[in-house]
Design an enzyme around this catalytic site. Structure first.
Site, PDB file in Angstrom:
ATOM      1  N   ASN A 126       0.844  -1.193   0.000  1.00  0.00           N
ATOM      2  CA  ASN A 126       0.000   0.000   0.000  1.00  0.00           C
ATOM      3  C   ASN A 126       0.877   1.240   0.000  1.00  0.00           C
ATOM      4  O   ASN A 126       1.943   1.271   0.606  1.00  0.00           O
ATOM      5  CB  ASN A 126      -1.012  -0.001   1.157  1.00  0.00           C
ATOM      6  N   GLU A 170       0.316   5.165   0.705  1.00  0.00           N
ATOM      7  CA  GLU A 170      -0.637   6.182   1.176  1.00  0.00           C
ATOM      8  C   GLU A 170      -0.215   7.578   0.727  1.00  0.00           C
ATOM      9  O   GLU A 170       0.884   7.778   0.195  1.00  0.00           O
ATOM     10  CB  GLU A 170      -0.757   6.095   2.701  1.00  0.00           C
ATOM     11  N   CYS A 221      -4.142   0.527  -2.498  1.00  0.00           N
ATOM     12  CA  CYS A 221      -3.954  -0.706  -1.727  1.00  0.00           C
ATOM     13  C   CYS A 221      -2.854  -1.566  -2.358  1.00  0.00           C
ATOM     14  O   CYS A 221      -2.547  -1.451  -3.552  1.00  0.00           O
ATOM     15  CB  CYS A 221      -5.242  -1.521  -1.724  1.00  0.00           C
ATOM     16  N   GLU A 249      -2.947  -4.717  -3.131  1.00  0.00           N
ATOM     17  CA  GLU A 249      -3.444  -5.613  -4.181  1.00  0.00           C
ATOM     18  C   GLU A 249      -3.496  -4.901  -5.523  1.00  0.00           C
ATOM     19  O   GLU A 249      -3.095  -5.432  -6.563  1.00  0.00           O
ATOM     20  CB  GLU A 249      -4.853  -6.114  -3.841  1.00  0.00           C
ATOM     21  N   CYS A 298     -10.138  -5.255   0.330  1.00  0.00           N
ATOM     22  CA  CYS A 298     -11.272  -4.315   0.361  1.00  0.00           C
ATOM     23  C   CYS A 298     -12.148  -4.516  -0.871  1.00  0.00           C
ATOM     24  O   CYS A 298     -11.755  -5.192  -1.831  1.00  0.00           O
ATOM     25  CB  CYS A 298     -10.765  -2.874   0.461  1.00  0.00           C
ATOM     26  N   CYS A 357     -10.634  -3.502  -4.279  1.00  0.00           N
ATOM     27  CA  CYS A 357      -9.653  -4.476  -4.789  1.00  0.00           C
ATOM     28  C   CYS A 357     -10.346  -5.733  -5.310  1.00  0.00           C
ATOM     29  O   CYS A 357      -9.909  -6.315  -6.307  1.00  0.00           O
ATOM     30  CB  CYS A 357      -8.633  -4.814  -3.707  1.00  0.00           C
TER      31      CYS A 357
HETATM   32  N1  THU Z   1      -5.227  -1.653   2.545  1.00  0.00           N
HETATM   33  C1  THU Z   1      -4.661  -2.443   1.573  1.00  0.00           C
HETATM   34  O1  THU Z   1      -3.576  -2.138   1.058  1.00  0.00           O
HETATM   35  N2  THU Z   1      -5.329  -3.557   1.198  1.00  0.00           N
HETATM   36  C2  THU Z   1      -6.476  -3.999   1.761  1.00  0.00           C
HETATM   37  O2  THU Z   1      -7.024  -4.988   1.327  1.00  0.00           O
HETATM   38  C3  THU Z   1      -7.056  -3.290   2.905  1.00  0.00           C
HETATM   39  C4  THU Z   1      -6.496  -1.922   3.156  1.00  0.00           C
HETATM   40  C5  THU Z   1      -4.499  -0.443   2.970  1.00  0.00           C
HETATM   41  C6  THU Z   1      -5.121   0.857   2.564  1.00  0.00           C
HETATM   42  C7  THU Z   1      -4.565   1.796   3.612  1.00  0.00           C
HETATM   43  O3  THU Z   1      -3.271   2.234   3.198  1.00  0.00           O
HETATM   44  C8  THU Z   1      -4.407   0.927   4.847  1.00  0.00           C
HETATM   45  O4  THU Z   1      -4.415  -0.410   4.378  1.00  0.00           O
HETATM   46  C9  THU Z   1      -5.509   1.117   5.885  1.00  0.00           C
HETATM   47  O5  THU Z   1      -6.752   0.992   5.305  1.00  0.00           O
END
Ligand code: THU
Length: 135
Positions: free
Chosen positions: A42, A44, A53, A55, A90, A93
């Protein structure tokens, strides 16, 4: 490539997570039909919405490399990188998976204690909206 090997690669990918806001570090390892593995973490952003994310990072890397068919994905994630619980993908994704993968696509969730929980895309996103709905 075993699911254990794929989870180990996802754990490696999580080490590069850029998550200064949530502290939640996620890694994904996407196994292409070619046998090649694409890693993602991920990434941010201070403005929040541009965050991506792990994925989708992995899918973007794969598609950019010309791969469009996939066998499986492994996902790990946790606060400060501690993989206490499974990290299910999520909804956004899941929808991206549905763009490129059949219902049989395997999704392996890894955890610190070594347990792996596996699902198919059909299980995690039934009644998918896809390109065929637009025809
Ligand atoms: N996140 C992912 O990278 N993948 C997921 O399936 C769930 C959430 C990340 C997004 C954000 O940077 C952090 O986790 C908190 O939500």
């Amino acid at each position: 490539m075993t699911k254990e090997e794929l989870v180990a690669l996802a754990r490696q990918a999580a080490q590069n997570a850029y998550a200064p806001y949530s502290g939640f570090r996620v890694g994904a390892a996407l196994l292409g039909a070619s046998g090649k593995v694409y890693l993602g973490c991920n990434v941010e952003n201070a403005a929040f919405t541009p965050s991506i994310c792990a994925e989708r990072t992995a899918f973007s890397r794969a598609v950019s490399d010309g791969e469009r068919a996939f066998q499986a994905i492994a996902i790990v994630g946790g606060k400060e990188g501690v993989l206490q619980d499974f990290c299910p993908p999520c909804g956004v994704c899941r929808q991206v998976m549905a763009e490129f993968c059949p219902g049989t696509f395997a999704i392996h969730l890894g955890r610190e204690d070594g347990k792996i929980s596996s699902f198919t895309l059909e299980e995690l996103l039934p009644q998918r909206f896809g390109g065929e709905n637009l025809r």
